[in-house]
Design an enzyme around this catalytic site. Structure first.
Site, PDB file in Angstrom:
ATOM      1  CD  GLU A   1     -54.003  66.305 -30.367  1.00 48.88           C
ATOM      2  OE1 GLU A   1     -53.900  67.281 -31.093  1.00 48.88           O
ATOM      3  OE2 GLU A   1     -53.193  65.362 -30.381  1.00 48.88           O
TER       4      GLU A   1
ATOM      5  N   GLY B   1     -55.753  64.733 -38.354  1.00 50.71           N
ATOM      6  CA  GLY B   1     -55.248  64.559 -39.717  1.00 50.71           C
ATOM      7  C   GLY B   1     -56.291  64.044 -40.690  1.00 50.71           C
TER       8      GLY B   1
HETATM    9  C1  PEP Z   1     -52.061  66.640 -33.958  1.00 53.73           C
HETATM   10  O1  PEP Z   1     -51.292  65.890 -34.510  1.00 53.73           O
HETATM   11  O2  PEP Z   1     -51.898  66.887 -32.756  1.00 53.73           O
HETATM   12  C2  PEP Z   1     -53.147  67.220 -34.744  1.00 53.73           C
HETATM   13  C3  PEP Z   1     -54.121  67.821 -34.103  1.00 53.73           C
HETATM   14  O3  PEP Z   1     -53.075  67.101 -36.096  1.00 53.73           O
HETATM   15  P1  PEP Z   1     -54.030  67.802 -37.189  1.00 53.73           P
HETATM   16  O4  PEP Z   1     -54.222  69.229 -36.767  1.00 53.73           O
HETATM   17  O5  PEP Z   1     -53.298  67.684 -38.482  1.00 53.73           O
HETATM   18  O6  PEP Z   1     -55.313  67.046 -37.185  1.00 53.73           O
END
Ligand code: PEP
Length: 251
Positions: free
Chosen positions: A168, A174
């Site tokens: 990530e 977000g």
């Molecule tokens: C997360 O919080 O793991 C995430 C990927 O959030 P988002 O999809 O909202 O970017």
């Protein structure tokens, strides 16, 4: 072989009634569907037992979003891995960038959490990813490698085989700014090479590596079509069945 997985991370959203309603609706939507991935929902702690009760465990896995780095005792406000497991949840999201940044979770703390999760039969969904400044300084590969090495590489190959990874990039979480499919594939392939160097190709090939960061119905198909992207960890778009189902169906 590794599994395709779409996992929702509800974060600190939905009260208990809303969470149970969302889980019930997702369960209903999946009832007569054959999908090509495992589906997991990561709920707040207090929702876990109730959500486990309303979903078909053959269709939906349930995850906590954290657990304590201690077994039990005088740690007011904490929730242990054993407590999470006792709800019937099977997974725990660990090392999310929000936990690292806002609650100062270090590599050492995360190492303890992973061990306790495994000792209690939970599958950790372990998050890694660089911040924007690190990517701009071309340090993203080193950062991600170090996050994996420091928290996970003391595990035996057998235990490592129980881990799900979620790449990530923090700048994509977000923000509405998704990594391109090529950026995701490049990092996922690098992660798999890193795992192969430590644990061998078989363990590396069997590890599911999810992408997370503003994944949604319109970009999921392209992201998931990459050979080393085995699914997604989905924040915002997991908060409604209408947004989450198309991501599940992108496989
Ligand atoms: C997360 O919080 O793991 C995430 C990927 O959030 P988002 O999809 O909202 O970017």
């Amino acid at each position: 072989m590794r599994k395709n997985i779409v996992a929702g991370n509800w974060k600190m959203n939905k009260n208990l009634q809303e969470g149970v309603a969302l889980a019930t609706a997702l369960n209903e939507a999946l009832k007569d569907k054959k999908v090509n991935c495992d589906v997991i929902i990561g709920t707040p702690f207090i929702h876990l037992a109730s959500v486990v009760n309303v979903v078909d465990k053959n269709k939906i896995g349930v995850a906590a979003q954290n657990c304590a780095d201690k077994v039990s005792g005088a740690y007011t406000g904490e929730v242990s891995a054993e407590m999470v497991a006792s709800t019937g949840a099977g997974y725990v999201i660990l090392g999310h960038s929000e936990r690292r940044a806002y609650y100062h979770e270090t590599a050492e703390i995360l190492k303890e959490k992973v061990l306790l999760a495994l000792a209690n039969g939970l599958t950790p969904i372990f998050c890694i990813g660089e911040v924007l400044a690190e990517r701009e300084a071309n340090k993203h590969f080193d950062v991600v490698k170090s996050q994996i090495e420091t928290s996970l590489f003391d595990l035996t190959a057998e235990d490592f085989g129980k881990i799900v990874l979620a790449y990530e990039p923090v700048w994509a979480i977000g923000t509405g700014k998704t990594a391109t499919a090529a950026q995701a594939q490049e990092m996922h392939a690098f992660i798999r090479r890193t795992l192969a160097a430590k644990y061998g190709q078989e363990v590396a090939d069997n590890t599911s590596i999810l992408y997370g960061g503003s994944a949604n119905a319109s970009n999921a198909k392209e992201l998931f079509s990459n050979p080393d992207v085995d699914g997604g960890l989905i924040g915002g778009a997991s908060l409604g069945v209408d947004k989450f189902m198309p991501i599940i169906e992108a496989f």
